[in-house]
Design an enzyme around this catalytic site. Structure first.
Site, short mmCIF file in Angstrom:
data_model
loop_
_atom_site.label_atom_id
_atom_site.label_comp_id
_atom_site.label_asym_id
_atom_site.label_seq_id
_atom_site.Cartn_x
_atom_site.Cartn_y
_atom_site.Cartn_z
N SER A 10 2.38 26.24 -7.47
CA SER A 10 3.14 27.47 -7.30
C SER A 10 4.64 27.28 -7.09
CB SER A 10 2.58 28.28 -6.13
OG SER A 10 1.33 28.81 -6.46
N SER A 59 2.94 30.89 -7.80
CA SER A 59 3.21 32.17 -7.18
C SER A 59 4.65 32.34 -6.68
CB SER A 59 2.25 32.36 -5.99
OG SER A 59 2.46 31.37 -4.99
N LYS A 76 10.68 33.26 0.10
CA LYS A 76 9.48 33.89 -0.47
C LYS A 76 8.84 34.86 0.51
CE LYS A 76 5.20 32.41 -2.86
NZ LYS A 76 4.43 31.22 -3.27
#
Length: 466
Positions: free
Chosen positions: A176, A152, A77
Site C-alpha cells: 500500500s 491504499s 494518511k
C-alpha cells in the site's frame, strides 16, 4: 517552491533562503489548483499549517535549530493519528473521530520541523488496491484518470507526485506504499516490521497479520527524502509492543550483490515491467553492483500464505454484520467477497498455526539468501495499473491482481524493507521497480534505490492529465 524536494526545502528554510511560511503558502496554492482535478487530499489543514510555519520562522529568527525537516510540507494518511483532524480510515461513521494524541512517529516529524498541510485519501479500512470510499470519493491517477492510482496510500502518493506536498505518510500491508508510489511515478519506503510504531497510540485487538505485516512509512519524489524522513520517524515507543529501535546507518559499504527476478515465481510478466527490471539492473551494474538473474526463495508460497492469512483473519471483520458501527463501502465488501472465492481459508486451528509456523521457514530461507545477495531487485507489479473497476469485475480479477502483486506481498509476509523507485515513462505510464533488503536493512535498500534513481530523469511533479 512546489517543485522542490523535501531535502531542498529543509535546507532552504534552515539557511534562510526562504521562509517556512512561503513554503506553506506555495503548497496550499498548489493544493487549491490541483486537488479539484485528482481528489487526493481530503482535508486541507491551512490554518494549523500557517500557524506552525509562523512559529517555525520565529524560532529560526531567534537562532534556534528548526530541525532536519524544517518547513517540509507533508500529507498524513486518513488512518494515521494527527490531532489536527479526524482519523477516518475513509469511513463515513468515523468522520468525527478526532484522535486524543498523535502517532509517535508523527510527533517525531513535527518536532523535526515538518508541517502537515493535508490529509491523504484511502480506500475504507485500507484493504483494497485502489483509492475510493463513501466519505471522500475517488482519487484519480494524475497520469491517466482511467486507471487506478493504486492503494491504499493512493491519496498521499498522488499528492506527492503532483507537488501538493513534498512528502507523504502512509502504510503498507500488501504493497500500500509501494504500489501507489509506482502508479504515481514517485518513491516509497516500506520499512521492516517494527521499525516504525503503529499509526495510533491505542492498543487494539487487531488481526495478527496486520500487526506482523503492516508498517508505516514515507513517500517522496526522491530517495534522499525517504532516507531523511525515515531517519527521523523510526524507533520504538512505549506503546507498540512490536516496535524496535535499530540504528539507521547513513550509507552502505557492505557487499554489493543483487539478485534480479524479472518474473517472480514464473507466473508471467508484462514486457515493459520486465524491461524496467532489466534497465534497473543495468543501472546497478554500472554503479558497481554485481548483478545476477536468480530467483529468491519461494515467492509463490510466500504470496499464497500472505493471501490465506490476510483473508482468513479479515473475513470475520469485513463480512460479519455489526462489527462496525456503520456500513463499509459496497466496493470494499464486493472486492473482499470476490477475493476470498479463490482462497483456501485457514479454517482450522492446525491450518492457521501451521501457516504462521511455515512463515519462519521462509524467513530463514530469505535470511540466508540475503546473506549472499543483499538486494533483491524485481517488479513492483508484473502488470500495468488496471483500469478503474477492474478489481470489482469478479473473483478472477481479484486473483489476477494478487498474482501481479506477488513480490509486493512477499515482502509484507516476511516483514522485509523495500523501496519502490521509478525508472522513467512509457507514454503516460510511469515505470518502476522495487528493491528488497534483509530485515533492518533499510539503508541497503535505500543505497540501491539511489543508484537506480541516478540513472533516470525525474518524472515528477506532474500536471494532472484530463
Amino acid at each position: 517552491m512546489d517543485n522542490l524536494t523535501a531535502t531542498e526545502i529543509a535546507d532552504g528554510v534552515r539557511s534562510g533562503k526562504f521562509t517556512a511560511a512561503a513554503v506553506v503558502e506555495a503548497h496550499l496554492a498548489r493544493i487549491g489548483e490541483v486537488n479539484p482535478q485528482v481528489n487526493a487530499v481530503t482535508v486541507v489543514l491551512a490554518d494549523r499549517a500557517r500557524q506552525a510555519a509562523a512559529t517555525l520562522d520565529e524560532r529560526i529568527a531567534a537562532g534556534e535549530d528548526p530541525g532536519p525537516l524544517a518547513g517540509v510540507p507533508i500529507s498524513v494518511k486518513e488512518n494515521i493519528d494527527l490531532t489536527w483532524s479526524a482519523s477516518t480510515s475513509g469511513l463515513p461513521f468515523a468522520a468525527g473521530n478526532i484522535p486524543p494524541a498523535n502517532a509517535t512517529f508523527v510527533d517525531k516529524l513535527l518536532a523535526a520541523g515538518a508541517i502537515p498541510v493535508a490529509r491523504g485519501n484511502m480506500p475504507d479500512i485500507g484493504l483494497r488496491w485502489d483509492t475510493d470510499n463513501d466519505l471522500f470519493g475517488r482519487t484519480l491517477n494524475p497520469w491517466d484518470p482511467a486507471r487506478v492510482p493504486g492503494g491504499s496510500s493512493g491519496g498521499d502518493a498522488v499528492a506527492v507526485a503532483t507537488g501538493m506536498v513534498a512528502a507523504g505518510l502512509g502504510n503498507d500491508y500488501g504493497g500500500s506504499l509501494r504500489l501507489p508510489a509506482h502508479a504515481a511515478g514517485i518513491t516509497a519506503l516500506r520499512p521492516s516490521a517494527g521499525r516504525v510504531p503503529g499509526p495510533t497510540r491505542a492498543v487494539e485487538p487487531l488481526p495478527l497479520s496486520l500487526q506482523a505485516m503492516a508498517v508505516n512509512g514515507p513517500l517522496a519524489r526522491r530517495v534522499a527524502d525517504l532516507d531523511l524522513l525515515f531517519g527521523v520517524m523510526h524507533g520504538a515507543d512505549d506503546v507498540d509492543p512490536l516496535s524496535v529501535t535499530v540504528a539507521h546507518p547513513s550509507g552502505y559499504d557492505g557487499p554489493r550483490r543483487v539478485a534480479v527476478t524479472v518474473d517472480p515465481a514464473g507466473w508471467g510478466v508484462d514486457p515493459q515491467a520486465a524491461a524496467s527490471v532489466r534497465a534497473a539492473a543495468s543501472a546497478l551494474a554500472a554503479a558497481g553492483w554485481e548483478v545476477e538473474e536468480v530467483e529468491p526463495p519461494s515467492v509463490d508460497r510466500c504470496a499464497t500464505l500472505w493471501r490465506q492469512l490476510s483473508s482468513t483473519e479479515n473475513a470475520p471483520m469485513l463480512l460479519t454484520p455489526g462489527v462496525f458501527p456503520g456500513p463499509l463501502s459496497a466496493g470494499t465488501v464486493q472486492y473482499f467477497r470476490d477475493n476470498i472465492v479463490d482462497v483456501a481459508l485457514l479454517d482450522t486451528s492446525a491450518a492457521y498455526q501451521g501457516a504462521w509456523a511455515e512463515r519462519f521457514v521462509h524467513a530463514a530461507a530469505w535470511r540466508a539468501f540475503h546473506a549472499r545477495y543483499p538486494i533483491v531487485l524485481g517488479p513492483v507489479t508484473t502488470q500495468p495499473m488496471p483500469l478503474i473497476g477492474f478489481d470489482l469485475s469478479g473473483p478472477a480479477a481479484a486473483t489476477d491482481l494478487w498474482r501481479a502483486h506477488r513480490l509486493l506481498v512477499t515482502a509484507n509476509f516476511l516483514g522485509l524493507p523495500a523501496v519502490a523507485v521509478p525508472t522513467g515513462l512509457s507514454g503516460s505510464r510511469p515505470l518502476g521497480v522495487q528493491v528488497i533488503a534483509r530485515l533492518h536493512g533499510e539503508h541497503i535498500a535505500l543505497a540501491a534505490a539511489r543508484d537506480i534513481e541516478a540513472a533516470f530523469d525525474p518524472i515528477t511533479p506532474v500536471r494532472p492529465r484530463s
